[in-house]
Design a protein around this motif. Structure first.
Motif, mmCIF file in Angstrom:
data_model
loop_
_atom_site.group_PDB
_atom_site.id
_atom_site.type_symbol
_atom_site.label_atom_id
_atom_site.label_comp_id
_atom_site.label_asym_id
_atom_site.label_seq_id
_atom_site.Cartn_x
_atom_site.Cartn_y
_atom_site.Cartn_z
ATOM 1 N N GLN B 78 1.357 -1.212 0.194
ATOM 2 C CA GLN B 78 0.001 0.166 0.188
ATOM 3 C C GLN B 78 0.726 0.859 0.347
ATOM 4 O O GLN B 78 0.450 2.052 -1.435
ATOM 5 C CB GLN B 78 -1.253 -0.041 0.979
ATOM 6 N N MET B 80 3.753 1.717 -1.017
ATOM 7 C CA MET B 80 4.325 1.625 -2.614
ATOM 8 C C MET B 80 3.527 2.323 -3.598
ATOM 9 O O MET B 80 3.899 3.103 -4.325
ATOM 10 C CB MET B 80 4.949 0.675 -3.000
ATOM 11 N N ILE B 81 2.503 1.467 -3.274
ATOM 12 C CA ILE B 81 1.540 2.189 -4.873
ATOM 13 C C ILE B 81 1.342 3.922 -4.192
ATOM 14 O O ILE B 81 0.917 4.748 -4.718
ATOM 15 C CB ILE B 81 0.117 1.404 -4.542
ATOM 16 N N GLU B 82 1.252 4.591 -3.130
ATOM 17 C CA GLU B 82 0.523 5.546 -2.520
ATOM 18 C C GLU B 82 2.150 6.616 -2.931
ATOM 19 O O GLU B 82 2.056 7.797 -3.409
ATOM 20 C CB GLU B 82 0.053 6.286 -0.929
ATOM 21 N N LEU B 85 1.941 6.539 -6.961
ATOM 22 C CA LEU B 85 1.263 7.572 -7.451
ATOM 23 C C LEU B 85 0.669 9.296 -6.739
ATOM 24 O O LEU B 85 0.555 9.935 -6.864
ATOM 25 C CB LEU B 85 0.208 6.978 -7.080
ATOM 26 N N GLN B 87 2.207 11.860 -7.313
ATOM 27 C CA GLN B 87 1.951 12.961 -7.938
ATOM 28 C C GLN B 87 0.965 12.924 -8.940
ATOM 29 O O GLN B 87 0.868 13.945 -9.257
ATOM 30 C CB GLN B 87 3.637 12.804 -9.306
ATOM 31 N N PHE B 88 0.338 12.034 -8.637
ATOM 32 C CA PHE B 88 -1.022 12.429 -9.247
ATOM 33 C C PHE B 88 -2.734 11.868 -7.959
ATOM 34 O O PHE B 88 -3.406 11.789 -8.542
ATOM 35 C CB PHE B 88 -1.527 10.439 -9.677
ATOM 36 N N ASP B 89 -1.888 12.234 -7.537
ATOM 37 C CA ASP B 89 -3.099 12.636 -6.446
ATOM 38 C C ASP B 89 -2.962 13.823 -5.510
ATOM 39 O O ASP B 89 -1.434 13.702 -5.057
ATOM 40 C CB ASP B 89 -3.372 10.991 -5.264
ATOM 41 N N ASN B 90 -4.007 14.405 -4.956
ATOM 42 C CA ASN B 90 -3.779 16.129 -4.423
ATOM 43 C C ASN B 90 -4.710 15.689 -2.882
ATOM 44 O O ASN B 90 -5.100 16.464 -2.862
ATOM 45 C CB ASN B 90 -4.366 17.214 -5.361
ATOM 46 N N SER B 91 -4.875 14.194 -2.616
ATOM 47 C CA SER B 91 -5.573 14.072 -1.522
ATOM 48 C C SER B 91 -5.212 13.657 0.330
ATOM 49 O O SER B 91 -3.893 14.462 0.061
ATOM 50 C CB SER B 91 -6.766 13.180 -1.179
ATOM 51 N N ASP B 93 -5.079 12.315 2.884
ATOM 52 C CA ASP B 93 -5.120 11.301 3.290
ATOM 53 C C ASP B 93 -3.083 11.134 2.602
ATOM 54 O O ASP B 93 -2.511 10.487 3.604
ATOM 55 C CB ASP B 93 -6.099 10.028 2.310
ATOM 56 N N VAL B 94 -2.929 11.150 1.736
ATOM 57 C CA VAL B 94 -1.475 10.923 1.259
ATOM 58 C C VAL B 94 -0.502 12.408 2.556
ATOM 59 O O VAL B 94 0.212 11.325 2.884
ATOM 60 C CB VAL B 94 -1.024 11.431 -0.167
#
Lengths: 393, 108
Positions: B78, B80-82, B85, B87-91, B93-94
Motif C-alpha cells: 500500500q 508503495m502504491i501511494e 502515485l 504526483q497523481f493524487d492531491n488528497s 490522506d496522502v
C-alpha cells in the motif's frame, strides 16, 4: 495473495503470480477508493462550482463528465484505472499461458453430472467479436488452439483480481444473492427448470443448482471457450449444469420451457436491439407462472447524478459501449415491451448473501430498496446488488 | 509460451493532453524501478547463496506466509502504491500518511 478459487481448474500460482496479483488488487482498491474519493472531493469543492459559473448545471452524468473531463484528478484517476484494468488481464494471462498444458488435462472432465453441447453454427455477435470487452485482449470468444478454453481461464482469474474478493468465494456471490432472494421471498415457488443466459464460465449459474438442488439448470453463451471451461469447472465442483452454446437472442428452446430465466451482468453488454430480442425470447421460453430475474446495474433514474457519471465511466473507457444506453432505459418498459405485464414488474437491492449470511440477508429483504453510492458499484467498502424482473402470467 | 494476446485492438485511452503522460503512468505502474531493482536483488542473492552451496529457490517457493507477515507485506504494498502515485493524487490522506511516516522516522 492466495486465491479464492477452490476448484480443480485453479491455476497453480508461483510466488511471482501471487505478488503481481496482490499488487494489481491493491492498485485497483487504491484507484477505486482513494483516487475516486479525491476526484469526488475535487468535483464538489472546485469543479462543480466553477462549471456552474460557466452555465453548466451539472445535473446529468453527461454534464458532470463534461465538467470533469479537463480536470487533473479525473485524468489521473482514469489513466490509472485504465492501466490497472489492463494489468488485471496481463497478470492472469501470464499464468494461464504458462499452465495451459496442466489445465488442458483437467478441462476435459470424465465424470459427468452435467453436459456440454457446442454448436459451431452459432454466430458470434459483433458486440462480442468486434471489441475487446473490458479491455480483455481478443475478447472472450477467441480460440487460439483446438478445443481452446483459455479465455474461460483468463475470465475466471481476471474477475477474481478485478473484484478484489468482492464477488466472494469462487466468484459466486451474485448468483447466491439472486437465487436466495427467490428462495426466501417466494417460499412456495419450486422451480423445476432454470436457465442462465450469457453465463460465461457459469460462476453465477452454479449457485442456482445449489440453492434449488431439485431443479435442472441450463446455461447458455455464444462463446465456446468459456463454456468448455465452465463445464469442466462445474464438473470439478460436482455441480450439475447443462452448458449449451446458444445465442440468447435466438434460443432453440421450446416455448414455455423454464420456470426461471436468469442473467447477471449480461444486458448492459448488449446493443439495445439485442436486449429487446433477448427479453422477448426470455418471455417466450418461460412457462406461465415462471420468473424472469436479472442481476444488473441500477437504472439511471434511481441514482444520484454523480453516481451515474461514476458508474458510466465504463461505457466510455472500458470498452462497454452499450452500458450507458442500457442504464438510461426504463427497465419496467423494457419488460412490458417484451410481453410482461407492467404490474408484474419487481426490483430489489440486496446485500451480498455470502458476505452477510442467511439471517442478516433475510432481515434486509424485508426492508425498503436502497439506492446509494454502494448500489451496483464495485467498492472496497461493500456492494449492494440490484435485480429486476417479472412473473409471466 | 504466449497464446493469449496482450495487445488490445483500437486506440488506447488517452486522458492527458501532453503526449506520453498516459503512457508514462502506464510504464510507471507496470515496471516500477523499485520492483525491478528488488527482483534483480533477490535473483542475485539467490545466485550468491547457490555459489555458497545454499539453494534457497525451492524454499522460497514453498514458503507460506503467516497472517502477520501477509499484513506486513500488504502495508508495504500500500505504501508503495501511494508513493508511486503521489504526483497523481492531491488528497489529504496522502499528507496524513506522510505525517505518519515522519513520526515513525522521528521515533526511529
Amino acid at each position: 495473495m492466495n486465491s479464492n478459487i477452490t476448484h480443480d481448474l485453479a491455476v497453480p500460482l508461483n510466488q511471482e503470480d501471487k505478488a503481481k496479483r496482490a499488487f494489481v488488487t491493491a492498485l485497483r482498491v487504491h484507484v477505486l477508493q482513494h483516487m475516486s474519493g479525491s476526484m469526488k472531493n475535487r468535483y464538489e469543492d472546485y469543479v462543480k462550482p466553477e462549471a456552474q459559473k460557466r452555465g453548466n448545471t451539472c445535473d446529468t452524468p453527461e454534464h458532470i463528465h463534461k465538467a470533469l473531463k479537463s480536470d487533473f484528478m479525473f485524468k489521473a484517476y482514469s489513466s490509472a484505472r485504465t492501466c490497472a484494468q489492463e494489468m488485471v488481464f496481463d497478470v492472469v494471462s501470464d499464468s494461464v499461458d504458462r499452465e495451459f498444458e496442466t489445465l488442458r488435462a483437467k478441462a476435459k472432465p470424465v465424470a459427468k453430472k452435467g453436459s456440454l453441447t457446442l454448436d459451431d453454427s452459432v454466430e458470434i455477435p459483433k458486440s462480442v467479436s468486434e471489441i475487446d470487452v473490458h479491455l480483455a485482449p481478443g475478447s472472450y470468444h477467441a480460440e487460439y488452439t483446438e478445443e481452446d478454453f483459455a479465455t474461460g481461464a483468463v475470465y475466471d482469474n481476471a474477475i477474481e483480481v478485478f473484484s478484489f474478493g468482492q464477488f466472494g468465494k469462487d466468484s459466486n456471490d451474485i448468483g447466491m444473492t439472486l437465487s436466495n432472494y427467490v428462495r426466501l421471498k417466494f417460499p412456495d415457488f419450486k422451480p423445476a427448470k432454470i436457465l442462465d443466459a450469457g453465463c460465461t464460465i457459469g460462476h453465477n449459474t452454479l449457485p442456482w443448482a445449489q440453492t434449488f438442488p431439485e431443479a435442472e439448470v441450463t446455461a447458455i453463451d455464444v462463446a465456446a471457450p468459456v463454456l468448455r471451461y465452465g463445464h469442466a469447472r462445474a464438473e470439478s465442483m460436482g455441480v450439475p449444469v447443462h452448458f449449451r452454446q446458444m445465442d440468447a437472442t435466438a434460443m432453440k428452446f421450446e416455448d414455455n420451457t423454464f420456470d426461471v430465466v436468469f442473467s447477471s451482468m449480461f444486458l448492459h453488454e448488449l446493443p439495445l436491439k439485442d436486449i429487446h430480442a433477448y427479453l422477448k425470447e426470455a418471455y417466450r421460453v418461460l412457462k406461465p407462472g415462471g420468473l424472469l430475474w436479472q442481476m444488473e446495474l441500477p437504472p439511471m433514474n434511481q441514482m444520484p447524478a454523480y453516481d451515474n457519471f461514476y458508474l458510466n465511466w465504463d461505457t466510455y473507457y472500458n470498452n462497454e459501449p452499450f452500458y450507458g444506453t442500457f442504464r438510461r432505459q426504463d427497465y419496467r418498459k423494457l419488460l412490458t415491451d417484451a410481453g410482461f405485464g407492467a404490474e408484474e414488474f419487481m426490483e430489489a437491492t440486496m446485500p451480498r448473501y455470502t458476505f452477510v449470511g442467511e439471517e442478516a440477508y433475510k432481515e434486509a429483504l424485508s426492508g425498503e430498496n436502497t439506492f446509494d453510492t454502494l448500489t451496483g458499484r464495485m467498492d472496497p467498502k461493500g456492494t449492494r446488488w440490484y435485480g429486476f424482473g417479472a412473473w409471466k402470467k | 509460451m504466449r497464446r493469449i494476446p496482450r495487445k488490445r485492438r483500437g486506440e488506447r485511452n488517452r486522458f492527458f493532453q501532453a503526449e506520453g503522460v498516459d503512457e508514462l503512468l502506464s510504464a510507471l505502474l507496470r515496471l516500477s524501478a523499485e520492483v525491478s531493482a528488488l527482483k534483480d536483488r533477490v535473483y542475485i542473492a539467490e545466485k550468491v547463496l547457490e555459489q555458497q552451496g545454499l539453494n534457497v529457490s525451492d524454499a522460497i517457493e514453498a514458503y507460506e506466509l503467516s497472517a502477520e507477515q501477509e499484513a506486513e507485506l500488504a502495508a508495504n504494498r500500500q505504501r508503495m502504491i501511494e508513493t508511486v502515485l503521489a504526483q497523481f493524487d492531491n488528497s489529504s490522506d496522502v499528507d496524513d500518511m506522510t505525517d505518519e511516516n515522519s513520526k515513525i522516522e522521528a521515533a526511529a
